[in-house]
Write a protein that holds these residues in place. Structure first.
Motif, short mmCIF file in Angstrom:
data_model
loop_
_atom_site.label_atom_id
_atom_site.label_comp_id
_atom_site.label_asym_id
_atom_site.label_seq_id
_atom_site.Cartn_x
_atom_site.Cartn_y
_atom_site.Cartn_z
N ALA A 44 0.82 -1.22 0.00
CA ALA A 44 0.00 0.00 0.00
C ALA A 44 0.85 1.27 0.00
CB ALA A 44 -0.95 -0.01 1.19
N TRP A 45 2.09 1.17 0.45
CA TRP A 45 3.00 2.32 0.48
C TRP A 45 3.25 2.90 -0.91
CZ3 TRP A 45 7.38 1.81 -2.39
CH2 TRP A 45 7.79 0.51 -2.73
N ILE A 46 2.95 2.14 -1.97
CA ILE A 46 3.22 2.61 -3.33
C ILE A 46 2.05 3.47 -3.87
CG2 ILE A 46 2.29 0.66 -4.66
CD1 ILE A 46 4.96 0.90 -6.33
N ALA A 47 0.95 3.55 -3.14
CA ALA A 47 -0.22 4.30 -3.61
C ALA A 47 0.10 5.75 -4.02
CB ALA A 47 -1.34 4.26 -2.57
N PRO A 48 0.86 6.52 -3.22
CA PRO A 48 1.17 7.89 -3.65
C PRO A 48 1.92 7.95 -4.99
CG PRO A 48 1.67 7.63 -1.32
CD PRO A 48 1.37 6.26 -1.86
N LEU A 49 2.77 6.97 -5.25
CA LEU A 49 3.48 6.93 -6.52
C LEU A 49 2.51 6.66 -7.67
CD1 LEU A 49 6.84 5.66 -7.51
CD2 LEU A 49 4.88 4.70 -8.69
N ILE A 50 1.56 5.73 -7.47
CA ILE A 50 0.57 5.43 -8.51
C ILE A 50 -0.24 6.67 -8.81
CG2 ILE A 50 -1.46 4.05 -9.11
CD1 ILE A 50 -0.26 1.81 -7.29
N VAL A 51 -0.65 7.39 -7.77
CA VAL A 51 -1.41 8.64 -7.94
C VAL A 51 -0.59 9.65 -8.74
CG1 VAL A 51 -2.40 10.61 -6.72
CG2 VAL A 51 -2.87 8.29 -5.92
N ALA A 52 0.67 9.84 -8.35
CA ALA A 52 1.53 10.81 -9.02
C ALA A 52 1.81 10.42 -10.48
CB ALA A 52 2.85 10.97 -8.26
N ALA A 53 2.04 9.15 -10.72
CA ALA A 53 2.39 8.70 -12.08
C ALA A 53 1.20 8.72 -13.03
CB ALA A 53 2.98 7.28 -12.03
N THR A 54 -0.01 8.50 -12.50
CA THR A 54 -1.17 8.35 -13.38
C THR A 54 -2.19 9.49 -13.27
OG1 THR A 54 -2.43 7.06 -11.75
CG2 THR A 54 -0.98 5.83 -13.26
#
Length: 137
Positions: free
Chosen positions: A79-89
């Motif tokens: 779940a820690w990767i959620a901010p990266l997914i938001v930023a990338a997409t």
């Protein structure tokens, strides 16, 4: 040693070490390679197929694509990767662990996650939720 027992104990797919992708062209080549692998290795009757990304800092993200969407199953320990997914997409996080992204976000997503991936694994039989599709390719 019985070879039929040996083949039953061996996993069908094995993890592949990840080499970080640096450009959109690298990502496009990776997508083409994995589409071909899926077409060759996944049986037509199999469902729930996609790619599992093992993340270097822990956790797994399962991904399946279709003609109009990218479905991600972000395991709780990833779940820690959620901010990266938001930023990338440029998308908002879902209320659960299943993300449904527009298909035009695939290259940005993989490019954004690339430096955090340790290995990938082809998967079949994974539950991608209600939006999960039969097809990667």
């Amino acid at each position: 040693m019985n070879s039929s027992n040996d083949s039953l104990s061996r996993p069908r797919f094995r993890p592949r070490p990840w080499t970080p992708l640096e450009t959109p062209q690298d990502v496009e080549l990776w997508i083409d390679e994995h589409n071909r692998a899926m077409q060759e290795l996944v049986k037509p009757q199999e469902t729930g197929h996609g790619i599992c990304f093992a993340l270097s800092e822990g956790g797994q993200v399962y991904m399946q694509t279709s003609g109009d969407a990218v479905i991600l199953d972000v395991e709780p320990d990833a779940a820690w990767i959620a901010p990266l997914i938001v930023a990338a997409t440029g998308t908002e996080p879902p209320s659960g662990q299943i993300w449904v992204l527009p298909d035009d976000k695939l290259v940005q997503l993989i490019l954004g996650m690339s430096m955090l991936v340790e290995s990938t694994l082809l998967v079949t039989g994974h539950n991608f939720g209600a939006r999960g599709r039969r097809s990667w390719y």
